[in-house]
Design a protein around this motif. Structure first.
Motif, mmCIF file in Angstrom:
data_model
loop_
_atom_site.group_PDB
_atom_site.id
_atom_site.type_symbol
_atom_site.label_atom_id
_atom_site.label_comp_id
_atom_site.label_asym_id
_atom_site.label_seq_id
_atom_site.Cartn_x
_atom_site.Cartn_y
_atom_site.Cartn_z
ATOM 1 N N GLY A 94 0.798 -1.137 -0.022
ATOM 2 C CA GLY A 94 0.018 0.100 0.174
ATOM 3 C C GLY A 94 0.836 1.260 -0.085
ATOM 4 O O GLY A 94 1.848 1.217 -0.495
ATOM 5 N N TRP A 95 0.248 2.142 0.654
ATOM 6 C CA TRP A 95 0.711 3.610 0.594
ATOM 7 C C TRP A 95 0.709 4.438 2.105
ATOM 8 O O TRP A 95 -0.109 4.038 2.937
ATOM 9 N N TRP A 111 -2.428 5.008 6.403
ATOM 10 C CA TRP A 111 -2.073 3.726 5.611
ATOM 11 C C TRP A 111 -3.289 3.562 4.613
ATOM 12 O O TRP A 111 -4.461 3.593 5.073
ATOM 13 N N SER A 113 -4.423 0.781 1.861
ATOM 14 C CA SER A 113 -4.082 -0.644 1.226
ATOM 15 C C SER A 113 -4.512 -0.604 -0.348
ATOM 16 O O SER A 113 -5.303 0.192 -0.679
ATOM 17 N N ASP A 114 -3.667 -1.521 -1.037
ATOM 18 C CA ASP A 114 -3.694 -1.450 -2.446
ATOM 19 C C ASP A 114 -3.567 0.057 -2.883
ATOM 20 O O ASP A 114 -2.817 0.825 -2.548
ATOM 21 N N HIS A 115 -4.254 0.332 -3.925
ATOM 22 C CA HIS A 115 -4.501 1.705 -4.336
ATOM 23 C C HIS A 115 -5.806 2.249 -4.001
ATOM 24 O O HIS A 115 -5.957 3.498 -3.782
ATOM 25 N N TRP A 132 4.773 -0.675 -1.641
ATOM 26 C CA TRP A 132 4.570 -1.955 -2.307
ATOM 27 C C TRP A 132 5.973 -2.503 -2.490
ATOM 28 O O TRP A 132 6.943 -1.779 -2.705
#
Length: 166
Positions: A94-95, A111, A113-115, A132
Motif C-alpha cells: 500500500g501507501w 495507511w 491498502s492497495d490503491h 509496495w
C-alpha cells in the motif's frame, strides 16, 4: 522498473476509458470496469504524487509551513517521523500518506491498502510513500526500513510545501 509499472497504470486507465466510451453490454461488465478503474486510476495518481515528492535533499526548513504544522500537530518533527516510519512498516502492500484535513487543517498520517481501498478523498495528500514491494525489493530485498530511511533523504519538501499552499 518502477516507471514501467506506473506506465502500466496509465495504460490501464486509457484502456478503461476507451472501454467506457465504446459502451458496455451489461451492468455486470459496467460494474467490473468501474471497480477496476478505481484501482488503475488511484495507482496512476498515487505514483505521480510519490515521484513528485522525490528528488530533493531531504532537508526540511524549520520555518517552512509544513514544518510548523508538523511541530504544532505532533510536538516535534522527530515524533511525526517516527509515526510515519512505523506506519510504513505495517505488513502489507500500500501507501503511507501525510494528509492535511480539509475540515480543520490538521495533519495526520494514514495507511492505504492497495490503491483503491481506503484513500481519504476529502483530504489533501502532502507526502506520499509507495510501500509496495516493487518500490524497494530490487534494491533493498526485504529491508523495507532501509528503503524508508533512504526515502527521507530524498524528499523534496518544496513540493510538499506547495501542496500545502494549495
Amino acid at each position: 522498473m518502477h516507471l514501467t509499472l506506473y506506465k502500466g497504470y496509465v495504460a490501464g486507465v486509457n484502456q478503461l476509458n476507451e472501454r467506457l466510451e465504446r459502451g458496455v453490454e451489461n451492468s455486470f461488465e459496467f460494474q467490473a470496469v468501474k471497480l477496476r478503474y478505481a484501482f488503475e486510476y488511484d495507482g496512476m495518481v498515487l505514483h505521480e504524487l510519490y515521484f513528485q515528492n522525490l528528488g530533493g535533499n531531504g532537508q526540511l526548513s524549520g520555518s517552512s509551513p509544513v514544518a510548523r504544522l508538523i511541530e504544532a500537530e505532533y510536538g516535534s518533527f522527530a515524533k511525526w517521523k517516527k509515526e510515519f516510519i512505523e506506519t510504513a512498516l505495517i505488513k502489507g502492500v500500500g501507501w503511507v500518506i501525510l494528509y492535511q484535513s480539509k475540515s480543520d487543517g490538521g495533519l495526520y498520517t494514514a495507511w492505504i491498502s492497495d490503491h483503491s481501498i481506503g484513500p481519504l478523498v476529502s483530504d489533501t495528500p502532502l507526502l506520499v510513500l509507495d510501500v509496495w514491494e516493487h518500490a524497494y525489493i530490487t534494491q533493498f530485498g526485504l529491508d523495507r526500513k532501509g528503503y524508508v530511511d533512504l526515502f527521507f533523504e530524498y524528499i523534496d519538501w518544496d513540493v510538499v510545501n506547495q501542496r500545502l499552499a494549495r
